[in-house]
Write a protein that holds these residues in place. Structure first.
Motif, PDB file in Angstrom:
ATOM      1  N   ALA A   9       2.397  -6.916  -7.325  1.00 31.59           N
ATOM      2  CA  ALA A   9       1.001  -7.454  -7.845  1.00 31.59           C
ATOM      3  C   ALA A   9       0.296  -6.293  -8.504  1.00 31.59           C
ATOM      4  O   ALA A   9       0.642  -5.069  -8.367  1.00 31.59           O
ATOM      5  N   ASP A  10      -0.526  -6.517  -9.437  1.00 34.60           N
ATOM      6  CA  ASP A  10      -1.688  -5.622 -10.309  1.00 34.60           C
ATOM      7  C   ASP A  10      -0.487  -4.882 -11.139  1.00 34.60           C
ATOM      8  O   ASP A  10      -0.952  -3.668 -11.632  1.00 34.60           O
ATOM      9  N   SER A  11       0.559  -5.536 -11.692  1.00 31.59           N
ATOM     10  CA  SER A  11       1.727  -4.969 -12.849  1.00 31.59           C
ATOM     11  C   SER A  11       1.694  -3.370 -12.386  1.00 31.59           C
ATOM     12  O   SER A  11       1.540  -2.650 -12.948  1.00 31.59           O
ATOM     13  N   VAL A  12       2.279  -3.110 -11.131  1.00 30.15           N
ATOM     14  CA  VAL A  12       2.973  -1.739 -10.642  1.00 30.15           C
ATOM     15  C   VAL A  12       4.285  -1.284 -11.245  1.00 30.15           C
ATOM     16  O   VAL A  12       5.264  -1.729 -10.829  1.00 30.15           O
TER      17      VAL A  12
ATOM     18  N   ALA B 283      -0.822  -0.743 -20.047  1.00 34.14           N
ATOM     19  CA  ALA B 283       0.020  -1.828 -19.582  1.00 34.14           C
ATOM     20  C   ALA B 283       0.855  -2.456 -20.607  1.00 34.14           C
ATOM     21  O   ALA B 283       0.498  -2.577 -21.916  1.00 34.14           O
ATOM     22  N   PRO B 284       2.080  -3.060 -20.242  1.00 34.86           N
ATOM     23  CA  PRO B 284       2.997  -3.427 -21.277  1.00 34.86           C
ATOM     24  C   PRO B 284       2.290  -4.808 -21.690  1.00 34.86           C
ATOM     25  O   PRO B 284       1.658  -5.489 -21.088  1.00 34.86           O
ATOM     26  N   ASP B 285       2.945  -5.266 -22.692  1.00 29.28           N
ATOM     27  CA  ASP B 285       2.947  -6.581 -23.435  1.00 29.28           C
ATOM     28  C   ASP B 285       3.142  -7.777 -22.256  1.00 29.28           C
ATOM     29  O   ASP B 285       3.795  -7.662 -21.493  1.00 29.28           O
TER      30      ASP B 285
ATOM     31  N   VAL C 111       0.830  -1.247   0.109  1.00 24.50           N
ATOM     32  CA  VAL C 111      -0.080   0.119   0.149  1.00 24.50           C
ATOM     33  C   VAL C 111       0.912   1.286   0.156  1.00 24.50           C
ATOM     34  O   VAL C 111       0.898   2.085  -0.848  1.00 24.50           O
ATOM     35  N   ALA C 112       1.809   1.316   0.953  1.00 26.99           N
ATOM     36  CA  ALA C 112       2.739   2.393   0.930  1.00 26.99           C
ATOM     37  C   ALA C 112       3.370   2.775  -0.117  1.00 26.99           C
ATOM     38  O   ALA C 112       3.787   3.923  -0.616  1.00 26.99           O
ATOM     39  N   TYR C 113       3.948   1.599  -0.796  1.00 28.41           N
ATOM     40  CA  TYR C 113       4.955   1.678  -2.066  1.00 28.41           C
ATOM     41  C   TYR C 113       4.064   2.501  -3.061  1.00 28.41           C
ATOM     42  O   TYR C 113       4.210   3.247  -3.887  1.00 28.41           O
TER      43      TYR C 113
ATOM     44  N   LEU D 241      -4.309   8.794  -3.067  1.00 30.99           N
ATOM     45  CA  LEU D 241      -4.699   8.036  -2.029  1.00 30.99           C
ATOM     46  C   LEU D 241      -6.103   7.420  -2.309  1.00 30.99           C
ATOM     47  O   LEU D 241      -6.235   6.027  -2.152  1.00 30.99           O
ATOM     48  N   ALA D 242      -6.968   7.958  -2.964  1.00 26.81           N
ATOM     49  CA  ALA D 242      -8.384   7.690  -3.378  1.00 26.81           C
ATOM     50  C   ALA D 242      -8.353   6.509  -4.114  1.00 26.81           C
ATOM     51  O   ALA D 242      -8.968   5.467  -4.176  1.00 26.81           O
ATOM     52  N   PHE D 243      -7.437   6.715  -5.378  1.00 29.24           N
ATOM     53  CA  PHE D 243      -7.426   5.597  -6.303  1.00 29.24           C
ATOM     54  C   PHE D 243      -6.618   4.518  -5.915  1.00 29.24           C
ATOM     55  O   PHE D 243      -7.236   3.343  -6.279  1.00 29.24           O
ATOM     56  N   VAL D 244      -5.442   4.685  -5.148  1.00 31.31           N
ATOM     57  CA  VAL D 244      -4.841   3.465  -4.944  1.00 31.31           C
ATOM     58  C   VAL D 244      -5.553   2.521  -3.997  1.00 31.31           C
ATOM     59  O   VAL D 244      -5.672   1.571  -4.050  1.00 31.31           O
ATOM     60  N   LEU D 245      -6.155   3.314  -3.051  1.00 35.55           N
ATOM     61  CA  LEU D 245      -6.771   2.466  -1.980  1.00 35.55           C
ATOM     62  C   LEU D 245      -7.991   1.796  -2.530  1.00 35.55           C
ATOM     63  O   LEU D 245      -8.342   0.483  -2.126  1.00 35.55           O
ATOM     64  N   HIS D 246      -8.849   2.516  -3.318  1.00 34.56           N
ATOM     65  CA  HIS D 246     -10.087   1.835  -3.914  1.00 34.56           C
ATOM     66  C   HIS D 246      -9.871   0.733  -5.010  1.00 34.56           C
ATOM     67  O   HIS D 246     -10.268  -0.363  -5.015  1.00 34.56           O
ATOM     68  N   ASP D 247      -8.953   1.470  -6.144  1.00 33.55           N
ATOM     69  CA  ASP D 247      -8.821   0.456  -7.411  1.00 33.55           C
ATOM     70  C   ASP D 247      -8.100  -0.594  -7.068  1.00 33.55           C
ATOM     71  O   ASP D 247      -8.067  -1.605  -7.736  1.00 33.55           O
ATOM     72  N   MET D 248      -7.038  -0.152  -6.204  1.00 31.78           N
ATOM     73  CA  MET D 248      -5.796  -1.335  -6.164  1.00 31.78           C
ATOM     74  C   MET D 248      -5.970  -2.176  -4.795  1.00 31.78           C
ATOM     75  O   MET D 248      -5.802  -3.387  -4.801  1.00 31.78           O
TER      76      MET D 248
END
Length: 293
Positions: free
Chosen positions: A105-108, A168-170, A21-23, A125-132
């Protein structure tokens, strides 16, 4: 097992998740570790019996600490000297370290983290916490001091930015490696046409050299411009070692037994669309990489 031992064991079970989460929130491995450590310190001072959902409580604490770091970072940042490349996660070319799996995870990839850098702290913060991490908007709202609906709008704006600029990459890692190897081969041979064939017309290069020399960090866009610059990479090829950079094909340049430059590549549809270069000596030292690794 006494309560303190149980609490420490329980925290260790959540450490990988909290660091992930923090990363994503910070793009910095050292600051992510600081946020996780702060969560532990706060937990150790609390009566755990009062916490109904320990995992959720810890995630909220890490998010609050990270938000404070993002806001402080934004308030003290003056005119940027150039692109900022987030901390990369480096693995051997033949596989990912199990300790890095949660972080990646999640192709970060670096390309995604670079886009996250352009968001406001609250949007990120909203995007990372909710979508990820599927954290409910009601919980996120309490962290950013907004209503759930306003928080939903923050995530929506961030999502549009990410979808527009962080493709996203190949998924085929072997194919990625073939393209990156061909890029260096063309650079070594001075084959300008071959370089053009490997580069997306709108390819972008972000080079982060840190604070010194002032103004050295720079960005270049367009296949012709990047191909011209790539011809100078030939001098680095003898020192290049294949690696995984945030789970995708990349290269670490090693000189004097120490990492000198890290290059992360984003390959889509067989073309290089982004190259992220970290050559900030101070930050490379912080990563703690060794040539033998």
């Amino acid at each position: 097992m006494d309560e303190a031992q149980w609490l420490a064991q329980r925290f260790e079970q959540d450490r990988a998740h909290l660091r992930a989460v923090a990363y994503r929130l910070l793009g910095s491995l050292s600051e992510a570790d600081d946020a996780v450590q702060e969560a532990w310190l706060r937990l150790s001072r609390r009566d755990a019996s009062e916490i109904e959902n320990l995992a959720g409580w810890l995630t909220t604490v890490v998010a609050r600490v990270s938000l404070n770091i993002l806001r402080a970072r934004k308030s003290r940042r003056e005119e940027p000297v150039g692109p900022h490349v987030p901390d990369p996660i480096i693995d051997r070319a033949d596989g990912t370290d199990p300790e890095h799996e949660a972080l990646l995870a999640d192709s970060v990839g670096l390309a995604l983290l670079v886009v996250l850098e352009t968001l406001t702290p609250a949007e990120r913060l909203a995007f990372v916490l909710h979508d990820m991490f599927s954290v409910p908007f009601a919980q996120i709202a309490s962290i950013v001091d907004r209503s759930p609906e306003a928080t939903r709008q923050l995530a929506s704006r961030a999502r549009r930015r990410v979808r527009a600029t962080a493709a996203a990459p190949d998924p085929d890692l072997a194919r990625q490696r073939q393209v990156v190897d061909a890029f260096f081969a063309a650079s070594r041979e001075g084959d300008f046409d071959a370089l053009l064939a490997l580069l997306d017309p709108d390819v972008v290069v972000r080079a982060d050299y840190g604070a010194t020399p002032v103004g050295a960090s720079r960005q270049a866009r367009g296949a012709h411009t990047v191909a011209e610059q790539a011809l100078s990479f030939s001098r680095l090829i003898p020192y290049a070692r294949p690696a995984l950079v945030n789970g995708t094909a990349g290269v670490v340049i090693v000189r004097g037994g120490q990492p000198f430059t890290i290059l992360g590549f984003t390959v889509r549809h067989g073309k290089i669309t982004e190259i992220d270069i970290l050559a900030d000596p101070a930050r490379l030292r912080q990563l703690g990489l060794k040539a033998s690794d």
